[in-house]
Scaffold this active site. Structure first.
Site, short mmCIF file in Angstrom:
data_model
loop_
_atom_site.label_atom_id
_atom_site.label_comp_id
_atom_site.label_asym_id
_atom_site.label_seq_id
_atom_site.Cartn_x
_atom_site.Cartn_y
_atom_site.Cartn_z
N ARG B 63 -19.23 -39.81 17.29
CA ARG B 63 -20.49 -40.29 16.72
C ARG B 63 -21.61 -39.29 16.90
NH1 ARG B 63 -20.79 -46.12 17.10
NH2 ARG B 63 -22.93 -45.80 17.75
N THR B 64 -21.81 -38.87 18.15
CA THR B 64 -22.94 -37.97 18.42
C THR B 64 -22.73 -36.63 17.72
OG1 THR B 64 -23.13 -39.04 20.55
CG2 THR B 64 -24.35 -37.01 20.25
N LYS B 91 -7.91 -22.34 28.61
CA LYS B 91 -7.22 -21.17 29.17
C LYS B 91 -7.88 -20.70 30.45
CE LYS B 91 -6.18 -19.67 24.48
NZ LYS B 91 -6.83 -18.87 23.44
N ARG B 113 -22.51 -30.83 24.82
CA ARG B 113 -22.20 -32.00 25.64
C ARG B 113 -21.17 -31.58 26.68
NH1 ARG B 113 -20.91 -38.10 23.96
NH2 ARG B 113 -23.17 -37.96 23.85
N HIS B 141 -29.41 -37.76 28.36
CA HIS B 141 -29.00 -37.71 26.96
C HIS B 141 -30.30 -37.86 26.18
CE1 HIS B 141 -26.89 -38.03 23.34
NE2 HIS B 141 -26.11 -39.07 23.55
#
Lengths: 428, 312
Positions: B63-64, B91, B113, B141
């Protein structure tokens, strides 16, 4: 035999609790005379009226041998110690692999003898692999030179294992050094719980976890009669239990770290990982309570808990970053903050840094008395300087005091009568 | 109402990056919301034409990420989504190295994020492009709090002197932290409602009221903000059971009746119907503004990116 006379010194004697002008004579690596007539022969050293104290016995130093020599080796640790006025490093077994066999201890002692300029008194693991399941060969390890037994920051969840290891070690008269955190409650914590940890979004642990860990240790010490040392007491909540136990029957001592004495939880600021230590830094009220407890003797030992970490293990998000800070070179100047604030006199500081740890571990150092080893440090308690972490002699530069103004500088360090700081020039 | 700040001051207030609400002054918050209001009407802009935006999501969020992508595209930016979980991070590359590599490609904006608190802050120190925090650990946020604020402002006409009840898993929620900070700055009153196991320690020191009695907590509220309860926290660990939680802390008509008659209901999504919120309330077009939140999300992100990159 070389004779050195330290003249015109301020002798800091933590045993007698005195701080007085005087002189001291060393012969064959041993203090042979304190004050009195000046010997006719030998080297003379004018101390310029500055304090001469028994070298620091730093309980709980991590040297990365074996396994993590890129972080610290015996040579670099020895140089950092000498520059910091530390004459004995009491090393931790949280190496890779853990120091849990007599063979590994023999190897370590030979490395230390060849490379380290200061005394090395090794601690060995209490349980195999520090896993808290089976006890190590405590008897053999003791014969091989282990001065104490500890699983460092890993706490055995199984209380039966811990109680058996304690009583076995206790029967040999061996000291157990225990990390006092309730293991499950403190798992995964990166900060002390509270408004700051909440604001920074960090997983926190209540200081009560320390009290619980300590209470369990006290009960086990009383149950087994074994000599026990709580490694780091860092919060107010643990102090009543500690005072009670020390007044009672348990053979218990306690220590703390210089970082918990000088810094508080807010110093982490915007997730500065050099301030991530274990246990995490505490609120100011805890720091103040711990300072008081050190001054009134409830806490016996002050040490650096020197934990070298390379840049890579600290250049990570706070939760993922490694814990620990280097401290060999900053222990004395940071501890002198208490002196400059008028809270502690020099004999009291050296009681916590030299005499008490030496006594508790059965080592000969920590005193300015005839017959004691000539492990000495001469320092200017007032010299101001600003720490640049890249000048540290430790291979790792992870100090929370980078850029800090410090007061107090080591001018000379002698181990067994031989000067180790400033480093003697090597013959060409 | 705060008078609009002149552009150079605004740029200084915003700084290079948008990492959290904590460092944002109220005037900057108002300015972002004003700009977002404009974007909500126009839906198209050219502010980021020829600019490159990279979305780096170290934690999944459809969504974000979609919201940021649409916002960037509506402003004309070239938007690139990096799938961090399958990239070089897997990796063993460190966060800082990844950041430096991307920075060398000269993007204008990184939207990040990360599952660790403070990680976006760390990354922002190492790159010279603009960085926008799309959620870090349980820290902040900021665009979620801004879109919530815009939704509230559009519904209530103001952001001050409101009583906002935030209910649910506050302890693990970055949305709650950013909202607490933002609403406090805008001089609204915040009440946190949750069982004590889901309240973060010391949060009352941030100037909020805390209660575990939902009916009391909702009394007279203008805004009811529900938070998602993660499935892994439902069974015995933090709460006894889903049904006991719904009974005590789930928003239903009876509990909502305690709030003001015109109180709005919000949820950052995704919802667990029947756990923290009754489906009927979530769908009640007179009360629920949940769809508006999603819509405002795009507008607020357009505004934030536009102002960061163009300097006001």
């Amino acid at each position: 035999m070389t004779v050195i006379t330290f003249e015109n010194a301020r002798l800091i004697d933590p045993d007698a609790g005195t701080d007085a002008p005087g002189m001291l004579v060393v012969r064959g690596g041993v203090i042979v005379q304190v004050n009195g007539p000046r010997p006719a022969t030998g080297e003379r050293l004018d101390c310029g009226g500055l304090p001469l104290a028994p070298g620091i016995v730093d309980l709980g130093v991590k040297v990365g041998e074996p396994g993590e020599r890129h972080k610290e080796g015996f040579r670099s640790a020895g140089r950092a110690a000498a520059a910091g006025g530390v004459t004995t490093i009491v090393t931790r077994p949280d190496t890779a692999p853990a120091l849990d066999t007599p063979e590994a201890l023999v190897f370590l002692r030979s490395r230390a003898r060849d490379r380290c300029g200061v005394n090395v008194a090794p601690m060995a693991a209490l349980t195999k692999g520090r896993e808290g399941r089976e006890m190590t060969e405590i008897g053999f390890l003791r014969d091989a030179g282990a001065v104490a037994f500890t699983d460092c920051d890993r706490v055995a969840e199984d209380t039966r294992v811990l109680s058996r290891a304690l009583s076995y070690a206790g029967s040999l008269g061996a000291l157990t050094v225990a990390h006092v955190q309730e293991p499950i409650l403190s798992a995964g914590a990166a900060a002390t719980s509270g408004a700051f940890a909440t604001l920074r979004g960090l997983p926190g642990v209540s200081p009560m976890a320390e009290r619980m860990g300590l209470e369990r240790l006290i009960a086990l010490a009383e149950m087994t009669g074994a000599p026990v040392h709580a490694d780091q007491i860092t919060c107010r909540a643990a102090l009543p239990a500690l005072r009670r136990a020390k007044g009672g029957g348990a053979d218990l001592t306690a220590g703390t770290s210089i970082h918990h004495l000088c810094l508080n939880a807010l110093d982490v600021g915007p997730w500065r990982t050099f301030f991530k230590v274990k246990p995490p830094l505490r609120p100011e009220e805890d720091r103040v309570a711990v300072v008081e407890a050190l001054l009134d003797g409830t806490i016996d030992v002050l040490s650096s808990w020197h934990t070298p970490q390379d840049e890579e293990s600290k250049r990570l998000p706070f939760e993922a970053a490694a814990s620990g800070a280097v401290g060999l070179q900053t222990l004395l100047p940071a501890a002198l903050r208490l002196h400059h604030e008028g809270l502690a006199d020099l004999p009291a500081l050296f009681r916590a840094m030299s005499l008490n740890p030496a006594r508790r571990l059965g080592l000969a150092g920590g005193r300015l008395a005839e017959g004691a080893p000539a492990d000495l440090t001469l320092f200017d308690p007032d010299a101001p300087w600003r720490l640049d972490r890249w000048t540290l002699l430790s291979k790792s530069k992870n100090t929370p005091f980078d850029g800090a103004l410090l007061q107090g500088r080591v001018l000379g360090t002698w181990v067994g009568g031989a000067r180790v700081w400033p480093e003697p020039e090597r013959p060409a | 109402m705060t008078p609009p700040a002149p552009a150079p001051y605004l740029a200084a207030m915003l700084g290079k990056d948008l990492l959290g609400i904590e460092t944002l002054p109220p005037a900057a918050i108002e300015a972002i919301l004003d700009r977002a209001d404009a974007h909500a009407e126009s839906r198209h802009g050219e502010a980021l034409e020829g600019r490159t935006q990279i979305n780096m999501f170290f934690e999944n969020s459809t969504r974000t990420q979609a919201s940021f992508e649409i916002a960037g595209k509506r402003l004309g930016a070239e938007v690139m989504n990096m799938e961090m979980r399958t990239s070089s991070v897997a990796k063993g590359e460190t966060l800082i190295d990844t950041a430096l590599t991307l920075n060398a490609m000269r993007p204008d904006l990184l939207v990040v994020r990360h599952p660790h608190s403070g990680a976006v802050d760390l990354l922002a120190q190492k790159v010279d492009c603009h960085v926008l925090n799309a959620g870090d650990g349980r820290h902040e946020h900021p665009t979620q709090a801004l879109l919530d604020a815009l939704t509230i402002r559009r519904a209530k006409g103001r952001l001050h002197r409101l009583t906002v009840a935030i209910c649910g898993d506050i302890a693990h929620s970055r949305v709650a932290r950013s909202n607490i900070l933002l609403l406090g700055k805008m001089e609204s009153r915040v009440r946190l409602i949750a069982p004590p196991t889901l309240i973060p320690p010391g949060v009352a020191e941030l100037g909020v009221e805390v209660t575990d009695d939902m009916e009391r907590g909702l009394e007279g509220a203008d805004v009811v903000m529900m938070l998602r309860l993660q499935r892994e926290r439902m069974d015995g660990g933090f709460i006894p059971s889903e049904r006991e939680y719904f009974h005590r802390f789930g928003l239903d008509a009876a509990k909502l009746a305690r709030a003001k008659p015109d109180a709005i209901v919000m949820h950052p999504g995704p919802m667990n119907r029947g756990v923290e919120i009754d489906g009927v309330i979530a769908d009640d077009i007179n009360r629920s503004v949940i769809q508006t939140q999603v819509e405002m999300g795009v507008a607020v992100r357009m505004a934030a990116m536009d102002m960061l990159v163009t300097g006001g």
